[in-house]
Design a protein around this motif. Structure first.
Motif, PDB file in Angstrom:
ATOM      1  N   LYS A   1       2.031   0.664  -1.647  1.00 44.31           N
ATOM      2  CA  LYS A   1       0.936   0.986  -2.605  1.00 44.31           C
ATOM      3  C   LYS A   1       0.693   2.614  -2.799  1.00 44.31           C
ATOM      4  O   LYS A   1       0.525   2.985  -4.093  1.00 44.31           O
ATOM      5  CB  LYS A   1      -0.598   0.348  -2.097  1.00 44.31           C
ATOM      6  CG  LYS A   1      -0.894  -0.978  -2.414  1.00 44.31           C
ATOM      7  CD  LYS A   1      -2.259  -0.803  -1.987  1.00 44.31           C
ATOM      8  CE  LYS A   1      -2.503  -1.290  -0.514  1.00 44.31           C
ATOM      9  NZ  LYS A   1      -3.707  -1.532  -0.015  1.00 44.31           N
ATOM     10  N   ASP A   2       1.048   3.156  -1.676  1.00 46.44           N
ATOM     11  CA  ASP A   2       1.065   4.635  -1.889  1.00 46.44           C
ATOM     12  C   ASP A   2       2.002   5.226  -2.848  1.00 46.44           C
ATOM     13  O   ASP A   2       1.910   5.954  -3.692  1.00 46.44           O
ATOM     14  CB  ASP A   2       1.228   5.195  -0.682  1.00 46.44           C
ATOM     15  CG  ASP A   2      -0.036   5.189   0.371  1.00 46.44           C
ATOM     16  OD1 ASP A   2      -1.139   4.912  -0.296  1.00 46.44           O
ATOM     17  OD2 ASP A   2      -0.104   5.451   1.578  1.00 46.44           O
ATOM     18  N   LEU A   3       3.367   4.469  -2.440  1.00 48.62           N
ATOM     19  CA  LEU A   3       4.551   4.966  -3.624  1.00 48.62           C
ATOM     20  C   LEU A   3       4.176   4.773  -4.940  1.00 48.62           C
ATOM     21  O   LEU A   3       4.688   5.525  -5.858  1.00 48.62           O
ATOM     22  CB  LEU A   3       5.759   4.325  -2.969  1.00 48.62           C
ATOM     23  CG  LEU A   3       6.479   5.004  -1.605  1.00 48.62           C
ATOM     24  CD1 LEU A   3       7.423   3.847  -1.176  1.00 48.62           C
ATOM     25  CD2 LEU A   3       6.777   6.183  -1.926  1.00 48.62           C
ATOM     26  N   ILE A   4       3.669   3.686  -5.240  1.00 52.28           N
ATOM     27  CA  ILE A   4       3.371   3.310  -6.655  1.00 52.28           C
ATOM     28  C   ILE A   4       2.170   4.183  -7.278  1.00 52.28           C
ATOM     29  O   ILE A   4       2.597   4.545  -8.223  1.00 52.28           O
ATOM     30  CB  ILE A   4       2.873   1.721  -6.805  1.00 52.28           C
ATOM     31  CG1 ILE A   4       3.978   0.761  -6.264  1.00 52.28           C
ATOM     32  CG2 ILE A   4       2.435   1.220  -7.938  1.00 52.28           C
ATOM     33  CD1 ILE A   4       3.642  -0.489  -5.976  1.00 52.28           C
ATOM     34  N   GLN A   5       1.405   4.327  -6.306  1.00 49.26           N
ATOM     35  CA  GLN A   5       0.265   5.489  -6.868  1.00 49.26           C
ATOM     36  C   GLN A   5       1.015   6.882  -7.304  1.00 49.26           C
ATOM     37  O   GLN A   5       0.613   7.240  -8.120  1.00 49.26           O
ATOM     38  CB  GLN A   5      -0.718   5.665  -5.779  1.00 49.26           C
ATOM     39  CG  GLN A   5      -1.997   6.480  -6.389  1.00 49.26           C
ATOM     40  CD  GLN A   5      -2.987   6.322  -5.469  1.00 49.26           C
ATOM     41  OE1 GLN A   5      -3.098   5.602  -4.397  1.00 49.26           O
ATOM     42  NE2 GLN A   5      -4.157   7.374  -5.590  1.00 49.26           N
ATOM     43  N   GLU A   6       1.759   7.280  -6.230  1.00 48.33           N
ATOM     44  CA  GLU A   6       2.614   8.626  -6.502  1.00 48.33           C
ATOM     45  C   GLU A   6       3.178   8.474  -7.707  1.00 48.33           C
ATOM     46  O   GLU A   6       3.507   9.264  -8.461  1.00 48.33           O
ATOM     47  CB  GLU A   6       3.477   8.617  -5.421  1.00 48.33           C
ATOM     48  CG  GLU A   6       2.720   9.501  -4.368  1.00 48.33           C
ATOM     49  CD  GLU A   6       3.545   9.824  -3.074  1.00 48.33           C
ATOM     50  OE1 GLU A   6       4.748   9.938  -3.218  1.00 48.33           O
ATOM     51  OE2 GLU A   6       3.137   9.761  -1.883  1.00 48.33           O
ATOM     52  N   THR A   7       4.073   7.213  -7.940  1.00 49.65           N
ATOM     53  CA  THR A   7       4.855   6.929  -9.185  1.00 49.65           C
ATOM     54  C   THR A   7       3.865   7.191 -10.644  1.00 49.65           C
ATOM     55  O   THR A   7       4.291   7.733 -11.475  1.00 49.65           O
ATOM     56  CB  THR A   7       5.461   5.470  -9.124  1.00 49.65           C
ATOM     57  OG1 THR A   7       6.108   5.587  -8.019  1.00 49.65           O
ATOM     58  CG2 THR A   7       6.523   5.445 -10.418  1.00 49.65           C
TER      59      THR A   7
END
Lengths: 184, 87
Positions: A34-40
């Motif tokens: 989830k965090d990685l997607i948000q960062e993306t």
């Protein structure tokens, strides 16, 4: 005014499931994914002006996401980031594993290949899902992937049960044809 | 004409049951009905096979997606970021 217009407001509806599935097969942790997607999405937002429209929006987001995943593995300094191939035959002094039979891959241990295939399968499923009409895809996703009850879905979308089954049927037929073409 | 019509209807019923089977929602009686229909009808046999294959591959891939709530929170943070950028 550029020819291509990208609208970040739709990103989550359109791509979050695909991206999430892509990430989860690579990092194996829901919160992290989830965090990685948000960062993306944030990174995409920042560099929106640089998007030339040469690729589709999804491909572009995936390429950002890939960098993010690599960065993550670098940051935790894992073996995956430092991956290099070292092949030695018989150079260590230990004699264990000296026999050639012990060095050949176990034919029954196909886990790595299986995981790889499953990753690709998941991506194929999602790209087929994207071709369905929006409502069909939503119902199919809720029923098949999230595993929700028929009743809950009916209440939420305000449709009757027979209506739901008709949608499911159409979605399944379309999915089967699509998968037939792209996968099987 | 009439027989054609009834046949189409029974195929519709069969495919409905077949879909239900994929979600373990068909009763035993329904399953028996489906079995008899599939024995006679080639089209439905094909559909049943396809449907099973689809279910299997979805299970095998273990596809997941984000929960609705997770998506909503993500949406909020993203829209806030969009507004910040515009202002």
């Amino acid at each position: 005014m550029p020819k291509h217009k990208i609208d970040p407001n739709n990103w989550i509806d359109l791509y979050s499931d695909y991206l999430f599935n892509y990430t989860i097969t690579r990092v194996n942790d829901r919160d992290l994914a989830k965090d990685l997607i948000q960062e993306t999405f944030f990174a995409g937002l920042k560099s929106m002006k640089n998007f030339k429209g040469e690729a589709s929006e999804r491909t572009w987001l995936i390429s950002i996401l890939k960098r993010k995943i690599i960065d993550y593995y670098r940051k935790i300094n894992s073996n995956k980031a430092k991956a290099e191939v070292r092949i030695k035959y018989n150079s260590d002094t230990e004699s264990e594993g000296d026999w050639l039979e012990e060095r050949v891959a176990d034919p029954f241990d196909k886990t790595a290949e299986d995981t790889l295939e499953n990753e690709e399968l998941g991506e194929a499923i999602y790209s087929c899902l994207e071709k369905l009409p929006e409502k069909h895809a939503a119902v199919f996703k809720m029923k098949t992937i999230e595993g929700m009850d028929t009743e809950t879905i009916c209440n939420e979308l305000n449709i009757t049960a027979s209506n739901l089954w008709v949608i499911i049927h159409r979605a399944r037929t379309a999915m089967a044809t699509c998968m037939e073409k792209n996968w099987f | 004409m009439n027989t054609e019509d009834t046949r189409r209807k029974s195929c519709q019923k069969a495919s409905l049951i077949c879909d239900k089977v994929q979600y373990q929602e068909a009763t035993f009686f329904e399953k028996t009905k489906l079995l008899f229909h599939v024995l006679m009808c080639r089209m439905c046999r094909k559909y049943t096979q396809q449907n099973k294959k689809l279910t299997q591959s979805i299970n095998k891939a273990q596809v997941t997606c984000m929960q609705k709530q997770e998506k909503e929170t993500l949406k909020e943070t993203l829209s806030r970021a969009i507004q910040e950028q515009q202002s």
